[in-house]
Design a protein around this motif. Structure first.
Motif, PDB file in Angstrom:
ATOM      1  N   LYS B  83       0.856  -1.187   0.000  1.00 48.47           N
ATOM      2  CA  LYS B  83       0.000   0.000   0.000  1.00 48.47           C
ATOM      3  C   LYS B  83       0.887   1.230   0.000  1.00 48.47           C
ATOM      4  O   LYS B  83       1.919   1.250   0.659  1.00 48.47           O
ATOM      5  N   PRO B  86      -1.845   3.624   4.484  1.00 48.15           N
ATOM      6  CA  PRO B  86      -2.582   2.578   5.209  1.00 48.15           C
ATOM      7  C   PRO B  86      -4.077   2.502   4.915  1.00 48.15           C
ATOM      8  O   PRO B  86      -4.644   1.411   4.893  1.00 48.15           O
ATOM      9  N   THR B  87      -4.727   3.670   4.679  1.00 49.06           N
ATOM     10  CA  THR B  87      -6.184   3.625   4.523  1.00 49.06           C
ATOM     11  C   THR B  87      -6.632   3.229   3.115  1.00 49.06           C
ATOM     12  O   THR B  87      -7.816   3.030   2.885  1.00 49.06           O
ATOM     13  N   GLN B  93      -7.155  -6.524  -0.725  1.00 46.82           N
ATOM     14  CA  GLN B  93      -8.394  -5.897  -0.245  1.00 46.82           C
ATOM     15  C   GLN B  93      -9.292  -5.449  -1.394  1.00 46.82           C
ATOM     16  O   GLN B  93     -10.515  -5.420  -1.262  1.00 46.82           O
ATOM     17  N   ILE B 146      -5.851 -13.553  10.130  1.00 45.13           N
ATOM     18  CA  ILE B 146      -7.156 -12.913  10.165  1.00 45.13           C
ATOM     19  C   ILE B 146      -7.595 -12.680   8.719  1.00 45.13           C
ATOM     20  O   ILE B 146      -6.759 -12.633   7.817  1.00 45.13           O
ATOM     21  N   LEU B 153     -15.690  -5.100   5.928  1.00 44.60           N
ATOM     22  CA  LEU B 153     -16.491  -3.912   5.632  1.00 44.60           C
ATOM     23  C   LEU B 153     -17.949  -4.289   5.388  1.00 44.60           C
ATOM     24  O   LEU B 153     -18.855  -3.507   5.679  1.00 44.60           O
ATOM     25  N   ARG B 156     -20.177  -6.248   8.970  1.00 43.77           N
ATOM     26  CA  ARG B 156     -20.857  -5.386   9.944  1.00 43.77           C
ATOM     27  C   ARG B 156     -22.166  -4.827   9.404  1.00 43.77           C
ATOM     28  O   ARG B 156     -22.982  -4.315  10.157  1.00 43.77           O
TER      29      ARG B 156
ATOM     30  N   ILE C 214      -8.858 -11.326  15.362  1.00 45.38           N
ATOM     31  CA  ILE C 214     -10.230 -11.306  14.844  1.00 45.38           C
ATOM     32  C   ILE C 214     -11.143 -10.512  15.772  1.00 45.38           C
ATOM     33  O   ILE C 214     -11.948  -9.695  15.332  1.00 45.38           O
ATOM     34  N   LEU C 217     -10.259  -6.865  15.402  1.00 39.25           N
ATOM     35  CA  LEU C 217     -10.639  -6.371  14.075  1.00 39.25           C
ATOM     36  C   LEU C 217     -12.139  -6.101  13.998  1.00 39.25           C
ATOM     37  O   LEU C 217     -12.570  -5.043  13.546  1.00 39.25           O
ATOM     38  N   ASP C 226     -14.524   3.067   6.423  1.00 38.18           N
ATOM     39  CA  ASP C 226     -13.871   2.092   5.560  1.00 38.18           C
ATOM     40  C   ASP C 226     -12.351   2.231   5.545  1.00 38.18           C
ATOM     41  O   ASP C 226     -11.625   1.239   5.672  1.00 38.18           O
ATOM     42  N   GLY C 227     -11.870   3.446   5.396  1.00 33.54           N
ATOM     43  CA  GLY C 227     -10.428   3.648   5.275  1.00 33.54           C
ATOM     44  C   GLY C 227      -9.680   3.182   6.517  1.00 33.54           C
ATOM     45  O   GLY C 227      -8.677   2.473   6.432  1.00 33.54           O
ATOM     46  N   ARG C 228     -10.202   3.550   7.676  1.00 33.78           N
ATOM     47  CA  ARG C 228      -9.523   3.164   8.911  1.00 33.78           C
ATOM     48  C   ARG C 228      -9.564   1.660   9.114  1.00 33.78           C
ATOM     49  O   ARG C 228      -8.632   1.056   9.647  1.00 33.78           O
ATOM     50  N   LEU C 229     -10.655   1.042   8.676  1.00 37.47           N
ATOM     51  CA  LEU C 229     -10.752  -0.407   8.796  1.00 37.47           C
ATOM     52  C   LEU C 229      -9.758  -1.104   7.871  1.00 37.47           C
ATOM     53  O   LEU C 229      -9.127  -2.104   8.247  1.00 37.47           O
ATOM     54  N   LEU C 230      -9.578  -0.560   6.673  1.00 38.42           N
ATOM     55  CA  LEU C 230      -8.615  -1.163   5.745  1.00 38.42           C
ATOM     56  C   LEU C 230      -7.195  -1.073   6.307  1.00 38.42           C
ATOM     57  O   LEU C 230      -6.374  -1.971   6.095  1.00 38.42           O
ATOM     58  N   ALA C 231      -6.922  -0.005   7.034  1.00 38.17           N
ATOM     59  CA  ALA C 231      -5.606   0.137   7.657  1.00 38.17           C
ATOM     60  C   ALA C 231      -5.453  -0.839   8.828  1.00 38.17           C
ATOM     61  O   ALA C 231      -4.440  -1.533   8.960  1.00 38.17           O
ATOM     62  N   GLU C 233      -6.971  -3.680   9.476  1.00 35.35           N
ATOM     63  CA  GLU C 233      -6.915  -5.062   9.003  1.00 35.35           C
ATOM     64  C   GLU C 233      -5.507  -5.415   8.531  1.00 35.35           C
ATOM     65  O   GLU C 233      -4.975  -6.487   8.810  1.00 35.35           O
ATOM     66  N   TRP C 234      -4.909  -4.476   7.846  1.00 35.59           N
ATOM     67  CA  TRP C 234      -3.592  -4.670   7.253  1.00 35.59           C
ATOM     68  C   TRP C 234      -2.521  -4.714   8.352  1.00 35.59           C
ATOM     69  O   TRP C 234      -1.654  -5.591   8.367  1.00 35.59           O
ATOM     70  N   LEU C 236      -3.011  -5.424  11.562  1.00 36.57           N
ATOM     71  CA  LEU C 236      -3.186  -6.628  12.376  1.00 36.57           C
ATOM     72  C   LEU C 236      -2.610  -7.851  11.665  1.00 36.57           C
ATOM     73  O   LEU C 236      -2.023  -8.732  12.300  1.00 36.57           O
ATOM     74  N   GLN C 237      -2.778  -7.906  10.352  1.00 31.86           N
ATOM     75  CA  GLN C 237      -2.258  -9.067   9.633  1.00 31.86           C
ATOM     76  C   GLN C 237      -0.736  -9.123   9.717  1.00 31.86           C
ATOM     77  O   GLN C 237      -0.163 -10.205   9.830  1.00 31.86           O
ATOM     78  N   MET C 240       0.226 -10.940  12.619  1.00 30.88           N
ATOM     79  CA  MET C 240       0.105 -12.390  12.425  1.00 30.88           C
ATOM     80  C   MET C 240       1.350 -12.934  11.733  1.00 30.88           C
ATOM     81  O   MET C 240       1.928 -13.933  12.142  1.00 30.88           O
ATOM     82  N   PHE C 241       1.770 -12.249  10.652  1.00 33.71           N
ATOM     83  CA  PHE C 241       2.934 -12.713   9.895  1.00 33.71           C
ATOM     84  C   PHE C 241       4.183 -12.759  10.767  1.00 33.71           C
ATOM     85  O   PHE C 241       5.017 -13.646  10.626  1.00 33.71           O
TER      86      PHE C 241
END
Lengths: 266, 266, 266
Positions: B83, B86-87, B93, B146, B153, B156, C214, C217, C226-231, C233-234, C236-237, C240-241
């Motif tokens: 990216k 980030p947003t 995605q 995850i 999106l 929810r 999860i 998230l 939406d934008g903040r959620l896309l950030a 999610e990324w 948090l992943q 995981m990695f």
């Protein structure tokens, strides 16, 4: 207050309001918009009112906007859409948003067709009781428009996105049973007006401050983050503690007194 | 535009897109990601398109990520996750978010397995039609991950938190009937592709501006406060008034004309 | 850690907690509040714990606040409501919010009455399993109050506005079947405690990092744009990695190893 398009009755602090243009299937002309706006303002000012029931005279709740009437009156479009500021509600949006902003519970009693402007108005209520044969529709796309009377504020709180998109994009008639299963109405009742009035009386057994606080809390909570909600809940509860109606509610609950609640504090 | 992993057909302004890697059960390799991204961009640029149906060739919608293929190609992981900010959405995605951002309705036609990357892609559609034997799964936790392809999106907006947590934490298979009852899909159809195409044609009877406006309005309204929504609704409606398609819709509704809509204005 | 109002058991990294004041139907006195707060803190600190089950001894989950006890103890009200800052949770709100903030899944096992403070506590869980004869109630309006223990954070995520208003304004008893149909509980189980423990074990087969990711998230996604959620999610992943548990999960999924997960990283 005198109304040309409404019947307004206040009995035991419960207001029953009926759309009263049965010969036109309660289609919304400018007078209807203005009368509903006046009624909302009048209810808002009277702190003794405990609940509101909104129904309709005649065969249908409302078949929607009276387009001819609004087109003939050149000022009508302007009056409906004018705003001083984008985030405030204009006269059209007030049909739905106005009920939300009241501190008392509002129950919509729906029978027959509830379409377009009628549907948007019904979405402003906290509860929607409908007769088994009711037909609902979000009608605006049929005229190449989007719904712009504030009903979307409620849709996101009661149903799923794909249902809302389906109803709004197709503008199809939604039978009462589907509406119930998908959250668009709260209940099916053979006589929605009688059921709504009985429910209003049940609600009136509770403290008016508590009912106002709950309505404000949930409308806030659905759309704010956790921290702000924790603050809101706490501040609203202090208003309960400081009001007179909490003590009256406790005495009622303990069977110690049957004193009437005092007018609501918020 | 030529595709290696997709079938792309535009018939009467309705695009039908099929995942076309049936020998691998439509598992997502880098080419699949890139082809879907290209297809979304191409649809986005063509203002005459009215609706999109997304289905799949072969026995299954998609069994998810083709892990081996993505691991072998060292650049693939980088391309999927990169990216600039980030947003914004990365390539992974975009599989879900890309469909949301289109101004036309997108219907997912699901049969067989719809797992992992397939499920996230399906969540990007405005509607999900699935066959009675479809099996859905949010598969990422099985690999210690995850879900990170933007499907949250949509979750929810269509289902309850505890359902979403259950599906995602266990990564279990969700039968079509449960998916329908809990909002994960919109409809069960014996032939989801045929039903989706018929529904796309029904939607195309409405003004493209109205459909775009409704999609934008509801996506906005689900996640913004009352004031901003009242402003958005009002501004979008002005676009309807100023566009040519509103007049065409009115004439259609009144049976006065059968003129075609002009390309969408938003 | 010793508890006066709780039974606390940690078996195979799954904590089972039981409200233990059966002679008072598990009514919440100050000790109960303080014990639950301590238990939440203790679970939060132990990164080896995989899941939490919360149930109750005796005939009922909890009949709510022990009003007499809280009234007699003059400091109790102060301790329950005090905040250093409006957006933080006070001791009362922690009963619900505390469970949400844990990085492990929390399953509420409900039988008998689950009212008032008991209901608010149950709303803090990620999942609610209830016995067929369970009775739930949001009881505060009976005392002229609003619910102020943070349960509203969950209501908006699992049910519709009009249902929540109905339950809270009337404070009526909600039978298990209605609660299930309207999203207030996740499941009806003849033996909710046994079912919750079995489910906790199923969840523990997944990586603790993935489960934590999860939960974070989805709690985030339900209330951000939406934008903040896309950030989110990324980001948090990437955790995981970078964690060890992802590799262990992959080996488990491929049947190559049965190695235990290491303590969770988030």
């Amino acid at each position: 207050m005198s109304y040309k398009r409404l019947l307004f009755e206040n009995k035991d602090q419960i207001v029953t309001l009926k759309l009263n243009r049965a010969d036109k299937l309660n289609a919304f002309d400018l007078l209807m918009f203005e009368d509903i706006s006046k009624a909302i303002d009048s209810i808002s000012r009277d702190r003794s009112i405990r609940a509101v029931v909104v129904g309709a005279e005649g065969s249908d709740f409302s078949t929607g906007l009276d387009i001819k009437s609004v087109m003939v009156n050149k000022q009508a479009g302007f009056k409906l859409l004018w705003k001083w500021w984008p985030t405030q509600s204009n006269l059209a949006q007030k049909m739905s948003v106005g009920w939300r902003r009241l501190s008392v519970p509002v129950i919509m009693a729906i029978h027959g067709r509830c379409w377009g402007a009628g549907m948007q108005t019904a979405l402003g209520g906290d509860f929607r009781f409908a007769s088994p044969d009711a037909s609902l529709a979000i009608m605006e796309s049929r005229w190449g428009l989007i719904p712009d009377m504030g009903g979307s504020l409620a849709l996101r709180e009661i149903t799923a996105m794909d249902r809302a998109l389906d109803w709004t994009m197709t503008s199809r008639e939604i039978p009462a049973m589907e509406a119930l299963e998908q959250g668009l109405i709260s209940k099916i009742e053979p006589d929605p007006m009688a059921a709504a009035q009985a429910y209003a009386q049940t609600l009136a057994e509770r403290s008016p401050d508590a009912l106002a606080g709950i309505k404000k809390l949930y409308q806030y909570s659905w759309h704010h983050n956790d921290g702000r909600l924790l603050a809101k809940e706490w501040l609203l509860q202090w208003k309960m503690f400081l009001g007179k109606n909490r003590g009256i509610a406790v005495q009622k609950a303990q069977g110690k007194s049957d004193r009437q609640f005092v007018p609501r504090a918020l």
